[in-house]
Design an enzyme around this catalytic site. Sequence first.
Site, short mmCIF file in Angstrom:
data_model
loop_
_atom_site.label_atom_id
_atom_site.label_comp_id
_atom_site.label_asym_id
_atom_site.label_seq_id
_atom_site.Cartn_x
_atom_site.Cartn_y
_atom_site.Cartn_z
N LYS A 33 26.95 -1.57 -2.47
CA LYS A 33 26.14 -1.22 -3.63
C LYS A 33 24.83 -2.01 -3.63
O LYS A 33 24.66 -2.96 -2.86
CB LYS A 33 26.92 -1.51 -4.91
CG LYS A 33 27.20 -3.01 -5.11
CD LYS A 33 27.96 -3.29 -6.39
CE LYS A 33 28.17 -4.79 -6.56
NZ LYS A 33 28.81 -5.14 -7.83
N ARG A 131 34.92 -5.69 -19.27
CA ARG A 131 33.76 -4.91 -18.83
C ARG A 131 34.30 -3.51 -18.58
O ARG A 131 34.71 -2.84 -19.52
CB ARG A 131 33.15 -5.57 -17.58
CG ARG A 131 31.72 -5.20 -17.30
CD ARG A 131 31.16 -5.98 -16.13
NE ARG A 131 31.88 -5.74 -14.88
CZ ARG A 131 31.55 -6.26 -13.71
NH1 ARG A 131 30.51 -7.09 -13.63
NH2 ARG A 131 32.23 -5.98 -12.62
N HIS A 163 39.26 -6.10 -11.68
CA HIS A 163 38.26 -7.02 -11.14
C HIS A 163 38.42 -8.40 -11.77
O HIS A 163 38.67 -8.52 -12.97
CB HIS A 163 36.85 -6.48 -11.42
CG HIS A 163 35.79 -7.13 -10.60
ND1 HIS A 163 35.67 -6.94 -9.24
CD2 HIS A 163 34.80 -7.99 -10.94
CE1 HIS A 163 34.64 -7.63 -8.78
NE2 HIS A 163 34.10 -8.29 -9.79
N ARG A 219 38.13 -5.91 -1.47
CA ARG A 219 36.80 -5.36 -1.70
C ARG A 219 35.71 -6.43 -1.56
O ARG A 219 35.01 -6.72 -2.54
CB ARG A 219 36.70 -4.74 -3.09
CG ARG A 219 37.75 -3.70 -3.44
CD ARG A 219 37.40 -3.02 -4.77
NE ARG A 219 37.11 -3.97 -5.82
CZ ARG A 219 38.00 -4.43 -6.70
NH1 ARG A 219 39.26 -4.05 -6.67
NH2 ARG A 219 37.62 -5.30 -7.63
N TYR A 261 -2.25 -20.04 -11.34
CA TYR A 261 -2.42 -19.77 -12.77
C TYR A 261 -1.92 -20.93 -13.63
O TYR A 261 -0.84 -21.48 -13.40
CB TYR A 261 -1.64 -18.52 -13.16
CG TYR A 261 -2.22 -17.23 -12.64
CD1 TYR A 261 -3.55 -16.90 -12.87
CD2 TYR A 261 -1.43 -16.32 -11.94
CE1 TYR A 261 -4.08 -15.70 -12.41
CE2 TYR A 261 -1.94 -15.13 -11.47
CZ TYR A 261 -3.27 -14.83 -11.71
OH TYR A 261 -3.79 -13.64 -11.25
N CYS A 308 2.72 -16.02 -8.18
CA CYS A 308 1.96 -14.88 -8.69
C CYS A 308 2.64 -13.58 -8.26
O CYS A 308 3.66 -13.60 -7.56
CB CYS A 308 0.54 -14.94 -8.15
SG CYS A 308 -0.28 -16.52 -8.41
N ASP A 310 1.75 -11.44 -6.10
CA ASP A 310 1.62 -11.12 -4.68
C ASP A 310 1.54 -12.33 -3.77
O ASP A 310 1.43 -12.16 -2.55
CB ASP A 310 0.36 -10.28 -4.45
CG ASP A 310 0.21 -9.18 -5.47
OD1 ASP A 310 1.04 -8.26 -5.45
OD2 ASP A 310 -0.71 -9.24 -6.30
#
Length: 372
Positions: A33, A131, A163, A219, A261, A308, A310
């Site tokens: 997944k 869950r 689980h 699993r 920054y 930042c 990028d």
Amino acid sequence: MWQAEVRVDLDAIRENVDRLRAGTSAELMAVVKGDGYGHGMVPAARAALDAGADWLGVCTLDEALALRAAGIEAPVLAWLLTPGLPLHTGVTANIDLGAASLPQLDEMLAASRTAGRPVRLHLKIDTGLARGGATVADWPTLLDAAAKAQADGLAEVVGVWSHFVYADSPGHPTTDRQLAVFHEGLAMVERAGLRPRYRHLANSAATLTRPDTHFDLVRPGLAVYGLSPVAGETYGLRPAMTARARVMLTKRVPAGSGVSYGHTYTTERAANLAVVPLGYADGVPRHASNSGPVQLGGVRRTISGRVCMDQFVLDCGDDPVAAGDVAVLFGSGAEGEPTADDWAEAVGTINYEIVTRFGSTRVPRVYDGDHP
């Protein structure tokens, strides 16, 4: 020439799956997944199957259908299914579906009628995670409905599962309590007249540490990719992902220079700065500002200032550094570079999140060990 890349060693995935298989007599489901935990779902799935994985596990219907579209015919279980999905496409593609409530079961039976073939079901009981899964109180009703659907030829109950909450903390009493609830749930399954082929409970941590929870199928997810779910233990697993980039720009700045920054970092002395073209759009957590470890020039350094979108900056002191030099954010650690675990510790998260972040971005993946 590459600027930044995520390298995935498929041989490492094969070795990890082989190691996991050697530790159990159960069948093995490689969980792929989240785009193979950021490693690439289809290449990771093929590598796991090469090494003897019997099943593949995914969350969504789309993930399962993508495996089929890639020509993968191995058994696949999909378990995170919201109302209104075209489940008949999954039934037609021979995808097993996880059911945890009567409404879910009803949708799956409708899909069976549309597809003209029985739906393969894995019924989930909530043993304490709160869950997914039917509560113990609702479990008998779900079992009775599934048994009737099987008798009517609309469904085949292939598996029963749950689980763990705390398997990554070996010895935690919750694991034993959940196991006891699972056994109770299995007794109810038998009383309902169902005989599923697969009982499955063990995730990566339980696969590695609790053989008494293996039942018919394990699993593992994280461990397939060489990362340990248990802090401080490696179990001989080999991490498959490396994230790296070439330095874009270097400059010499005086002492007292604010960097990035907000100037949350200021050089204490004249320094060589290296600008690395990876940022939070590429998977680098912004929380790694002033904390993320990076190897450059054979030396472990720390990101200087804010990450930042990028790029980020490294203060290299008086060390020589040039544009084009390779900065390694994390890898297997075999050459002294940081690992995903180091990054997780630095930013206060888990190794799962680190690799998943980096593998699902604009940075290209490059595969090693991609055998024909």
